[in-house]
Design a protein around this motif. Structure first.
Motif, PDB file in Angstrom:
ATOM      1  N   TRP A  70      -8.274   1.590  -7.053  1.00 31.38           N
ATOM      2  CA  TRP A  70      -7.599   0.377  -7.511  1.00 31.38           C
ATOM      3  C   TRP A  70      -6.924   0.602  -8.865  1.00 31.38           C
ATOM      4  CZ3 TRP A  70      -8.789  -3.040 -11.633  1.00 31.38           C
ATOM      5  CH2 TRP A  70      -8.068  -4.249 -11.584  1.00 31.38           C
ATOM      6  N   GLN A  73      -3.781   2.920  -8.635  1.00 33.09           N
ATOM      7  CA  GLN A  73      -2.569   2.266  -8.100  1.00 33.09           C
ATOM      8  C   GLN A  73      -2.056   1.224  -9.072  1.00 33.09           C
ATOM      9  OE1 GLN A  73      -1.510  -0.880  -6.764  1.00 33.09           O
ATOM     10  NE2 GLN A  73      -3.368  -1.926  -7.411  1.00 33.09           N
ATOM     11  N   SER A  77       1.860   0.484 -10.453  1.00 23.79           N
ATOM     12  CA  SER A  77       2.653  -0.681 -10.046  1.00 23.79           C
ATOM     13  C   SER A  77       2.737  -1.757 -11.130  1.00 23.79           C
ATOM     14  CB  SER A  77       2.115  -1.268  -8.736  1.00 23.79           C
ATOM     15  OG  SER A  77       0.726  -1.328  -8.765  1.00 23.79           O
ATOM     16  N   THR A 153      -0.661   7.020  -4.503  1.00 18.37           N
ATOM     17  CA  THR A 153       0.203   6.817  -3.324  1.00 18.37           C
ATOM     18  C   THR A 153       0.494   5.333  -3.128  1.00 18.37           C
ATOM     19  OG1 THR A 153      -0.713   8.779  -2.268  1.00 18.37           O
ATOM     20  CG2 THR A 153       0.357   7.193  -0.812  1.00 18.37           C
ATOM     21  N   LEU A 154      -0.572   4.520  -3.187  1.00 18.58           N
ATOM     22  CA  LEU A 154      -0.377   3.066  -3.028  1.00 18.58           C
ATOM     23  C   LEU A 154       0.518   2.530  -4.140  1.00 18.58           C
ATOM     24  CD1 LEU A 154      -3.948   1.685  -2.136  1.00 18.58           C
ATOM     25  CD2 LEU A 154      -2.035   2.079  -0.588  1.00 18.58           C
ATOM     26  N   ILE A 158       4.143   0.664  -3.618  1.00 20.43           N
ATOM     27  CA  ILE A 158       4.391  -0.704  -4.104  1.00 20.43           C
ATOM     28  C   ILE A 158       5.572  -0.695  -5.078  1.00 20.43           C
ATOM     29  CG2 ILE A 158       3.411  -2.609  -5.456  1.00 20.43           C
ATOM     30  CD1 ILE A 158       0.599  -1.537  -4.364  1.00 20.43           C
ATOM     31  N   PHE A 176      -1.675  -5.608  -1.996  1.00 17.84           N
ATOM     32  CA  PHE A 176      -1.550  -4.501  -1.036  1.00 17.84           C
ATOM     33  C   PHE A 176      -2.826  -3.648  -0.923  1.00 17.84           C
ATOM     34  CE2 PHE A 176       0.288  -0.486   0.601  1.00 17.84           C
ATOM     35  CZ  PHE A 176       0.836  -0.981   1.757  1.00 17.84           C
ATOM     36  N   PRO A 177      -3.472  -3.310  -2.053  1.00 14.96           N
ATOM     37  CA  PRO A 177      -4.700  -2.506  -1.924  1.00 14.96           C
ATOM     38  C   PRO A 177      -5.753  -3.212  -1.079  1.00 14.96           C
ATOM     39  CG  PRO A 177      -3.965  -2.544  -4.186  1.00 14.96           C
ATOM     40  CD  PRO A 177      -3.121  -3.532  -3.457  1.00 14.96           C
ATOM     41  N   VAL A 180      -5.314  -2.728   2.571  1.00 13.85           N
ATOM     42  CA  VAL A 180      -5.773  -1.407   3.031  1.00 13.85           C
ATOM     43  C   VAL A 180      -7.303  -1.355   3.086  1.00 13.85           C
ATOM     44  CG1 VAL A 180      -5.773   1.060   2.444  1.00 13.85           C
ATOM     45  CG2 VAL A 180      -3.702  -0.293   2.071  1.00 13.85           C
ATOM     46  N   ILE A 204      -6.372   7.088   6.867  1.00 11.82           N
ATOM     47  CA  ILE A 204      -6.533   6.684   5.462  1.00 11.82           C
ATOM     48  C   ILE A 204      -7.561   7.622   4.822  1.00 11.82           C
ATOM     49  CG2 ILE A 204      -7.308   4.832   3.913  1.00 11.82           C
ATOM     50  CD1 ILE A 204      -6.208   2.838   5.915  1.00 11.82           C
TER      51      ILE A 204
END
Lengths: 261, 311
Positions: A70, A73, A77, A153-154, A158, A176-177, A180, A204
């Motif tokens: 978390w 990412q 973003s 990657t996430l 984003i 978004f996380p 997933v 994943i």
């Protein structure tokens, strides 16, 4: 790539961290709240199983590992969004900063803040629930590259979407996380998932890490083969996400950097 | 010697051509005004010159090197300021300048930040976050940022908009001083024509994406060749002057106590002679030669009530 330019961007966000209650709470408040809630929940389940400490270790360990994903990412973003909200992207890119230096700064921040958050949460877990994650340190270190790369990657996916569609899709940075997460099987075995979701879980990479973590805590064994597969998948996904972000950035340059504000 | 050369630069957004095949150069130590009405293509051009907008066609080179291929090396020697971009709001003035100094790898960073804070009179504001500053103070910080790396070329997009007259004058003097001392080259946009006349050596005028004029402010103003001869008269003499103007086919604008005649600069003395011969008595006289602003208004064209409409 020039280290001083990467450092400049890192410094810019560290200044922000120092002055922003939002960023501070992201780093300490939410991890603490998560840890307390999951700690109490797992303590309750543990008491139902006659005080089985493994339940606490598995759930809190999973939480700590998810924090790494978390945070990694989020640093990419939300930092991008920060520059969009401040209309500062233009100021950054009229300086001799390259796209890859910019991303490298976000990677660095992701790692640094992950370490701070996870250390803070681990200390809290030890103090509140007597769970010592240092006993798993070697195995946890094996997991980190996969978790961090998947977080990046996430974050890059984003960010690519934000660069293409503007701040109207900014909610993805937070949501978004969590889209997933059910397929990543963070707190439960992959076998719990319905068949279609298991197929998604298989692509994943972090699902392998959480599965491995549970196995290690309960049985003391590590499936290195699945971790190698997950590592390779993470590298491939990271490369694809980087290409996607670079293409989105180049596309934005066709419209003009200011058009994303 | 060129520090910037632009050849056949074009930017097309789908069917709309924002910048249409423009070519120009900026010399070392030159201050070049880049003027045009809103939507003329100035900002689009500046964005391409900074590498934050990809041109559809054309070439940009700085210091004899292709911009695209040498982006980082060139941007080390370049900087930019605009009233329309923001700095991170939560960061203080000093923090903004410090991280920017790191971006440019300035060696004596602390001294440089201190010096630039002093130069732009930001001492009392240095520990305040940008969000606490007025629009004018933010513009000053933006300008300070644009000189932090001691650039050889500076692109300034309306640098003095929102500044009070005294600070605006200080900025103009600073730009002229930097040109004298360090030979910096400046591309300068402004809607303040007096400022452009004062600061720039040459003016590029862009409209509908095309460069339609490239000359000194004085020559552009002179190209209008229309002088305003304003006479204040008693009512009966005012009537006589209106008749005289009609006979001579001179465009006029009539006010309550005065009449303005729009004549060629070279005709001023002969027309004044004839007015005197006609025994038209005036109480006051003023002669206004064309300015860059008149040129701007004429070329900008369809502004209601503009100079061009009257003539």
């Amino acid at each position: 790539m020039k280290a001083h330019r990467i450092y400049a961007i890192v410094l810019r966000y560290l200044y922000l961290l120092r002055r922003s209650y939002d960023r501070m709470s992201d780093m300490f408040y939410w991890p603490a709240i998560d840890l307390i809630i999951w700690g109490l929940t797992s303590s309750y389940f543990s008491s139902l199983q006659g005080g089985n400490q493994q339940v606490i270790s598995i759930l809190l360990g999973s939480l700590l590992l998810w924090m790494v994903v978390w945070r990694s990412q989020y640093e990419i973003s939300v930092n991008l969004l920060e520059d969009l909200w401040n209309k500062n992207l233009m100021n950054i890119f009229v300086a001799p900063l390259s796209f890859y230096e910019w991303i490298a700064a976000f990677y660095t921040l992701g790692i640094v803040k992950s370490i701070v958050s996870i250390s803070f949460a681990a200390i809290l877990a030890f103090v509140l629930y007597h769970t010592n994650f240092l006993q798993y340190n070697i195995v946890f270190v094996l997991y980190l590259p996969i978790l961090i790369m998947f977080g990046w990657t996430l974050g890059m996916m984003i960010s690519a979407l934000v660069l293409r569609f503007g701040t109207r899709v900014q909610t993805l940075a937070w949501s978004f996380p969590y889209l997933v997460s059910p397929f990543a099987a963070i707190y439960y075995p992959i076998a719990t998932l319905p068949p279609f979701a298991r197929k998604i879980a298989s692509i994943i990479p972090i699902s392998y890490v959480f599965e491995s973590g549970r196995e290690y805590v309960s049985k003391g064994v590590v499936d290195y083969h699945s971790l190698v597969v997950a590592l390779m998948m993470s590298v491939v996904l990271l490369i694809l996400a980087t290409i996607f972000l670079k293409k989105s950035f180049d596309k934005l340059l066709q419209k003009g950097l200011v058009s994303v504000y | 010697m060129h520090v910037l050369k632009v050849i056949n630069l074009t930017k097309q957004f789908k069917d709309f051509v924002a910048v249409d095949n423009i070519s120009f150069s900026l010399q070392k130590g030159e201050i070049l005004g880049f003027l045009g009405p809103n939507g003329a293509g100035k900002t689009t051009t500046i964005q391409m010159l900074l590498g934050i907008l990809t041109p559809s066609h054309g070439h940009i080179s700085y210091f004899g090197k292709e911009f695209n291929a040498n982006r980082e090396e060139i941007l080390e020697k370049l900087n930019f300021s605009s009233t329309y971009t923001n700095l991170p709001w939560v960061l203080t003035v000093k923090e903004n300048l410090t991280y920017t100094a790191h971006l440019y790898d300035i060696q004596d960073r602390k001294q440089r930040v201190k010096h630039i804070i002093k130069t732009f009179r930001l001492e009392e504001l240095q520990n305040k976050p940008i969000s606490d500053l007025s629009a004018g103070q933010q513009t000053r910080v933006n300008l300070a940022k644009s000189f932090i790396n001691d650039p050889e070329v500076v692109l300034l997009d309306e640098p003095t908009a929102s500044l009070d007259p005294e600070t605006a004058r200080f900025i103009r003097e600073y730009i002229l001083h930097k040109r004298e001392k360090d030979g910096i080259s400046v591309l300068f946009t402004s809607h303040n024509m007096k400022e452009v006349e004062e600061v720039t050596d040459r003016v590029l005028f862009i409209n509908h994406g095309k460069i339609i004029a490239n000359d000194t402010p004085l020559n552009l103003a002179k190209s209008l060749d229309t002088t305003q001869l304003s006479l204040t008269l008693a009512p009966d003499h005012k009537e006589k002057l209106i008749v005289f103007a009609h006979q001579k086919n001179i465009p006029i604008k009539v006010h309550q106590k005065s009449v303005i005649l729009f004549i060629k600069d070279s005709q001023t003395s002969s027309i004044l002679n004839e007015i005197v011969k006609q025994r038209i008595v005036f109480a006051d006289i003023s002669i206004e030669r064309p300015s860059l602003e008149d040129y701007f208004l004429k070329v900008a064209g369809n502004t209601p009530g503009s100079f061009a409409d009257i003539v």
